[in-house]
Design a protein around this motif. Structure first.
Motif, PDB file in Angstrom:
ATOM      1  N   ALA A 179       0.820  -1.214   0.000  1.00 14.42           N
ATOM      2  CA  ALA A 179       0.000   0.000   0.000  1.00 14.42           C
ATOM      3  C   ALA A 179       0.854   1.263   0.000  1.00 14.42           C
ATOM      4  O   ALA A 179       0.452   2.287  -0.562  1.00 14.42           O
ATOM      5  CB  ALA A 179      -0.936  -0.002   1.209  1.00 14.42           C
ATOM      6  N   ALA A 180       2.036   1.187   0.615  1.00 15.15           N
ATOM      7  CA  ALA A 180       2.877   2.382   0.699  1.00 15.15           C
ATOM      8  C   ALA A 180       3.378   2.797  -0.680  1.00 15.15           C
ATOM      9  O   ALA A 180       3.346   3.983  -1.036  1.00 15.15           O
ATOM     10  CB  ALA A 180       4.051   2.126   1.634  1.00 15.15           C
ATOM     11  N   LYS A 191       2.412  -0.547  -5.257  1.00 14.83           N
ATOM     12  CA  LYS A 191       2.959  -1.490  -6.240  1.00 14.83           C
ATOM     13  C   LYS A 191       2.858  -2.904  -5.676  1.00 14.83           C
ATOM     14  O   LYS A 191       2.744  -3.109  -4.453  1.00 14.83           O
ATOM     15  CB  LYS A 191       4.437  -1.179  -6.535  1.00 14.83           C
ATOM     16  CG  LYS A 191       4.688   0.161  -7.206  1.00 14.83           C
ATOM     17  CD  LYS A 191       4.437   0.081  -8.697  1.00 14.83           C
ATOM     18  CE  LYS A 191       4.847   1.366  -9.391  1.00 14.83           C
ATOM     19  NZ  LYS A 191       4.619   1.314 -10.848  1.00 14.83           N
ATOM     20  N   PHE A 192       2.911  -3.870  -6.572  1.00 14.83           N
ATOM     21  CA  PHE A 192       2.950  -5.261  -6.150  1.00 14.83           C
ATOM     22  C   PHE A 192       4.402  -5.697  -5.984  1.00 14.83           C
ATOM     23  O   PHE A 192       5.261  -5.389  -6.823  1.00 14.83           O
ATOM     24  CB  PHE A 192       2.254  -6.153  -7.180  1.00 14.83           C
ATOM     25  CG  PHE A 192       0.761  -6.072  -7.103  1.00 14.83           C
ATOM     26  CD1 PHE A 192       0.051  -6.893  -6.242  1.00 14.83           C
ATOM     27  CD2 PHE A 192       0.060  -5.154  -7.873  1.00 14.83           C
ATOM     28  CE1 PHE A 192      -1.328  -6.815  -6.156  1.00 14.83           C
ATOM     29  CE2 PHE A 192      -1.322  -5.067  -7.792  1.00 14.83           C
ATOM     30  CZ  PHE A 192      -2.020  -5.896  -6.932  1.00 14.83           C
ATOM     31  N   ILE A 193       4.649  -6.415  -4.904  1.00 11.64           N
ATOM     32  CA  ILE A 193       5.992  -6.929  -4.612  1.00 11.64           C
ATOM     33  C   ILE A 193       5.886  -8.438  -4.372  1.00 11.64           C
ATOM     34  O   ILE A 193       4.790  -8.972  -4.160  1.00 11.64           O
ATOM     35  CB  ILE A 193       6.613  -6.236  -3.382  1.00 11.64           C
ATOM     36  CG1 ILE A 193       5.747  -6.475  -2.142  1.00 11.64           C
ATOM     37  CG2 ILE A 193       6.816  -4.758  -3.652  1.00 11.64           C
ATOM     38  CD1 ILE A 193       6.346  -5.957  -0.854  1.00 11.64           C
ATOM     39  N   ARG A 194       7.019  -9.099  -4.387  1.00 11.25           N
ATOM     40  CA  ARG A 194       7.010 -10.552  -4.179  1.00 11.25           C
ATOM     41  C   ARG A 194       6.568 -10.895  -2.753  1.00 11.25           C
ATOM     42  O   ARG A 194       6.931 -10.216  -1.794  1.00 11.25           O
ATOM     43  CB  ARG A 194       8.386 -11.157  -4.448  1.00 11.25           C
ATOM     44  CG  ARG A 194       8.731 -11.185  -5.928  1.00 11.25           C
ATOM     45  CD  ARG A 194       9.826 -12.192  -6.226  1.00 11.25           C
ATOM     46  NE  ARG A 194      10.087 -12.253  -7.652  1.00 11.25           N
ATOM     47  CZ  ARG A 194       9.428 -13.015  -8.512  1.00 11.25           C
ATOM     48  NH1 ARG A 194       8.448 -13.793  -8.065  1.00 11.25           N
ATOM     49  NH2 ARG A 194       9.724 -13.020  -9.790  1.00 11.25           N
TER      50      ARG A 194
END
Length: 972
Positions: A536-537, A540-543
């Motif tokens: 949310a920060a 973006k999508f991260i693994r």
């Protein structure tokens, strides 16, 4: 009425046994005679300590190592009726008028040893040997007329007054039945009565098995099952009694402490417990190719092999993976599962099916289950969910409520994929459904669900939806071709406030094939490159960090968390599980794949239902699968690999290894490296066969091999179970092979070492010969070189001499040329001098004239001009006289050989003649010669004449040319 009673009993029995269809059916594999290349009928089956199977077949002894069948015939080419194996791995067989054993020779090839010759010739007509029993390596063979006891190389025969009808083992004892003495037991070399019940006179025993304590279970061909208590027979009361009476028991065996397998002549195999209750049956309808079962074997993996009247069958009764067929009359695909109440529901491509189950069974696959189609459920069923103790069915026609055996629509026309509760507090008041055209709301009024209508604002088909953990107004959804949606609902949930679409620009690997799931209390995205979650920060999508890098780069299409916290997943139609109860080193979990399901799940519509560890349901293209995961973990064994036949390939293939390692006459696990086989170089192409006796994983097991001394590294894993090497160079090789059923589960390496001998022209003896030949060749070469060198020296010497001669001749030639040049030069000088002499003659004539004039004038004074002129002329003449003397000396020097040759040829020539010849050879005229010689021309002519006579010349011979020819000739 009495006639109708048996028919009614038969009908009720058939109905009961038909009703006892279990939920899960284990894998059944049939082998026909075309596959094993033997006779149709099979009579017995045994397994040795290496896992290799042996079948008594109509055409001989049939062996199977998991991939390859081999048939070994008896000397008289008769059937093998019975098989037994002792602790030394001798395979004893009974045939027709033949009995003995098979045992590998030094090359590991099974060879037959007949024991018939141990009997007296008058006792060798034995007919069929129907039974072989081995107790403490003592072997008993049973024919109708005699029981033969083989011990320590000696045969002892036991005969009865009638016939031997049965022989078998139980609790380490040998039992037999004779038609006149009942059941007998072998005790210290004697057959002693054990039970003489009168029923034994009317029916033959087919098995004697342990039951409990001293009680034995006895099966009879025509009378069913009995308990043998205190030497008395008592019928075993069972619901299967009538079945066994009708179908006849041909053979029985104990499968476990509580289970028995009963082979019948027409009804297949029945598995029952000690109470006689049916646990499972396997016949033609369950997949067997024939209902007449002659023998049963429980192999080392606790699975069942059947010797059939037509073929061979394998039944994986101990497998943790079983198939489910909701409708056995048609092929259907399964998409959804739910255990609800005392029933199991399966949503399929052809509607919803329901079956009553015994919920008390930990493993539901053993529960009897007769599926029925739920009314009003025709069509595609996509999902099943139990919410507020009600069963909701997501259907292509909408949402239906399932109760008992009927489905009632809540709304229709809009196809529904799945359901997602908004709150997790029972009873949930609101459910969001993902449909073909967006989102649909269902509300709960306390007793029933009500259609809340379509949620306005999105019309995409949403097959995957997940409610946000902390925000009841936020829904995550995914479309496999568009991306991931974050949907914000208005507080009343009647419409959408805002929709955000995420794709590859927002951290996802690609906008295609993204699926949203709820795992470990998080919303995660399964992608083409592993698992991602939303940050949310950074927006973006991260693994997803919980799995570390375990799934990075792996395309994931489905995720499901079970009640034990394990994560089930599907990747490219392969099913796996991330097990958090089995850590792997520093990793808090291990990943296990289930190769039995490879390619069988429904691509794009995967479904896994996991109520507990013993009951995992997985949708498949053909029916469904039940996994007892707890048992699956327990059943994971290290696979084994056996080396089969090794052949040398040539004009005619020859078997050099038969599959058994033998050391000093005993079968061992590894090859004896003190006795390595050697093969001639002309047979340097070799064929290896290998297999694994882990029969349950036959289709999934893979092999890797390496030929040390030829291959640089191990081969890639492959299901191929044979390998050829051709034209191997001479050397020592070791063929290594190993098997694997999955990641980190490999067998031990089995090795076979051999030597390819050098070709005859490359042996050590030939190398010695070559060395001798080379030495001889070198010596011959040295001698030849010496001879050549001598000849070359002689030749060079000869050439040198020729060169010297040539040079000498050249020098002589040059000298001659020089001499000739000198002669020419001298001749020119002579000619010049001759001219001078002629001039002197003229001067003298002038002097004469002057003198004459002086005399006439009497002018003799020294100072007179005439006198001075005369003096000057005289001086000139003196000078000319010196030149003339020089010319004479020069001519003599040049023409020495000329004069010598003339003197040799014509010794009568005078000095004056020689001088005359010299002037002639200078081609002087008669006048010039006359002046030189101070004679008249007439005297010159006379001189010519006289010279010709001395030289004996013919008139036609030119004197000048004659003299020139003599001048050109050289002295010898």
């Amino acid at each position: 009425m009495k006639r109708l009673l048996p028919a009614i009993l038969f009908f009720l029995t058939a109905y009961y046994t038909h009703a006892q269809v279990l939920l899960g059916i284990p894998q059944v594999v049939n082998y026909n005679n075309e596959q094993y290349n033997g006779g149709i009928q099979n009579w017995d089956v045994e397994q040795d300590k290496n896992g290799i199977l042996y079948f008594g077949n109509n055409e001989g002894l049939l062996t199977f190592n998991g991939r390859y069948w081999n048939l070994f015939k008896l000397p008289n080419f008769t059937s093998v009726r019975s098989v037994g194996i002792d602790s030394k791995n001798r395979i004893y067989v009974g045939g027709q008028d033949e009995f003995g054993y098979f045992y590998p020779n030094a090359q590991g090839i099974l060879k037959y040893t007949s024991l018939l010759n141990l009997l007296p010739e008058n006792m060798r007509k034995l007919a069929d040997i129907w039974g072989v029993s081995v107790v403490r390596d003592e072997v008993f063979f049973r024919s109708i007329h005699a029981i033969l006891h083989y011990k320590d190389g000696v045969i002892k025969s036991y005969k009865t007054n009638t016939n031997w009808m049965f022989m078998g083992t139980a609790k380490g004892k040998i039992f037999s039945q004779s038609s006149d003495s009942g059941l007998m037991v072998y005790d210290h070399g004697m057959w002693k009565p054990f039970c003489k019940d009168s029923i034994l006179n009317r029916s033959g025993i087919t098995a004697v098995l342990p039951y409990s304590g001293d009680t034995l279970l006895v099966s009879m061909l025509k009378k069913g099952l009995f308990l043998l208590i205190n030497h008395q027979l008592k019928p075993l009361t069972s619901s299967l009694n009538q079945v066994f009476l009708n179908e006849r028991i041909y053979f029985a065996t104990q499968l476990s402490s509580d289970l028995y397998g009963v082979a019948t002549t027409s009804g297949g195999v029945y598995i029952m417990n000690k109470n006689g209750n049916l646990v499972q049956k396997y016949n033609y309808k369950e997949g067997l190719q024939n209902n007449n079962v002659r023998g049963i074997l429980l192999d080392k993996d606790k699975n069942m092999w059947l010797a059939l009247d037509d073929g061979i069958a394998y039944v994986a009764i101990n497998s943790a993976v079983k198939s489910i067929s909701p409708d056995r009359n048609k092929q259907i695909t399964s998409y959804a599962f739910r255990k609800y109440g005392q029933s199991i529901y399966i949503g399929t491509s052809n509607g919803l099916y329901q079956a009553k189950i015994n919920s008390a069974m930990p493993d539901l696959s053993y529960s009897p289950a007769n599926f029925e189609e739920v009314k009003n459920s025709k069509g595609q069923v996509w999902g099943l969910d139990e919410i507020n103790n009600q069963l909701l069915m997501a259907h292509e026609d909408g949402t239906l409520l399932v109760k008992d055996n009927t489905a009632t629509p809540l709304y229709s026309l809009i196809g529904t994929w799945m359901y997602q509760t908004i709150d997790n507090v029972y009873p949930t008041r609101e459910v969001i459904a993902g449909t073909y055209a967006g989102l649909q709301e269902l509300t709960y009024d306390g007793s029933r669900f009500i259609n809340g209508g379509k949620i306005a604002g999105i019309n995409e088909t949403l097959r995957f939806i997940v409610a946000d953990n902390n925000n009841p107004d936020q829904i995550w959804a995914s479309h496999p071709y568009h991306g991931v949606y974050k949907i914000e609902l208005k507080p009343d949930h009647k419409s959408i406030l805002h929709t955000t679409l995420f794709s590859d620009r927002d951290g996802l690997p690609t906008k295609l094939y993204n699926y949203v799931f709820h795992i470990k209390n998080r919303v995660v995205i399964a992608t083409t490159s592993g698992i991602f979650e939303y940050n949310a920060a950074s927006k973006k999508f991260i693994r997803f960090k919980l799995f570390g890098s375990a799934l990075n780069g792996i395309p994931i299409q489905y995720l499901k968390e079970d009640n034990d916290g394990n994560i089930w997943f599907v990747t490219n139609k392969k099913v796996g599980v991330i097990d958090f109860h089995r850590p792997n080193g520093k990793t808090p979990f291990s990943i296990l794949y289930l190769p039995e399901l490879n390619g069988k799940v429904v691509g794009g519509f995967e479904s896994i239902y996991a109520p507990d560890s013993q009951n995992i349901f997985i949708g498949a293209n053909k029916g469904a699968y039940h996994i007892n995961y707890k048992k699956y973990i327990q059943n994971i064994t290290r696979p084994n690999v056996v080396l089969g036949t090794v052949k040398l390939m040539g004009n005619k293939d020859s078997v050099v290894f038969g599959g058994y390692f033998v050391d000093k006459g005993s079968i061992v696990a590894k090859q004896d490296l003190h006795d390595i086989p050697e093969y001639v170089n002309s047979l340097n192409s070799i064929h290896f066969e290998y297999a694994s006796t882990l029969f349950e994983h036959d289709k999934n097991i893979k092999f890797s091999y390496q030929l040390t001394g030829f291959d640089g590294e191990w081969s890639a894993w492959s299901t191929k179970s044979e390998k050829d090497y051709t034209n191997l160079p001479a050397g020592k090789y070791t063929f290594n092979v190993k098997a694997s059923t999955g990641i980190s589960n490999e067998s031990e390496v089995v090795s076979y070492t051999f030597v390819v001998l050098p070709a005859w022209y490359n042996t050590i003896w030939m190398r010695i010969v070559y060395l001798i030949l080379v030495v001889m060749a070198i010596r011959l070469m040295i001698r030849w070189q010496k001879t050549k060198h001598i000849k070359e020296q002689e030749r060079m010497s000869y050439l040198h001499q020729l060169e010297l001669d040539r040079n000498e001749k050249e020098i002589v030639r040059l000298q001659n040329e020089k001499l000739e040049a000198d002669v020419n030069y001298k001749n020119k000088e002579l000619s010049t001098m001759t001219m001078h002499l002629v001039q002197r003659g003229k001067v003298l004539a002038k002097i004469k004239e002057v003198i004459s004039a002086v005399i006439k004038n009497h002018d003799l004074n020294e100072s007179s001009p005439s006198f001075r002129h005369l003096i000057r002329l005289i001086k000139d003449v003196e000078k000319k006289d010196q030149e003339l003397d020089h010319m004479s000396v020069h001519f003599n020097h040049v023409n020495t050989e000329f004069f010598t040759r003339l003197k040799d040829l014509y010794p009568d020539l005078s000095q004056n003649d020689l001088k005359f010849c010299a002037y002639l050879s200078m081609n002087l005229s008669s006048k010039e010669m006359a002046q030189l010689m101070n004679v008249t021309i007439k005297a010159i002519e006379v001189g010519r004449y006289r010279l010709r006579k001395k030289l004996q010349l013919k008139p036609e011979t030119n004197l000048y040319e004659f003299l020139i020819e003599i001048a050109r000739q050289k002295m010898p």
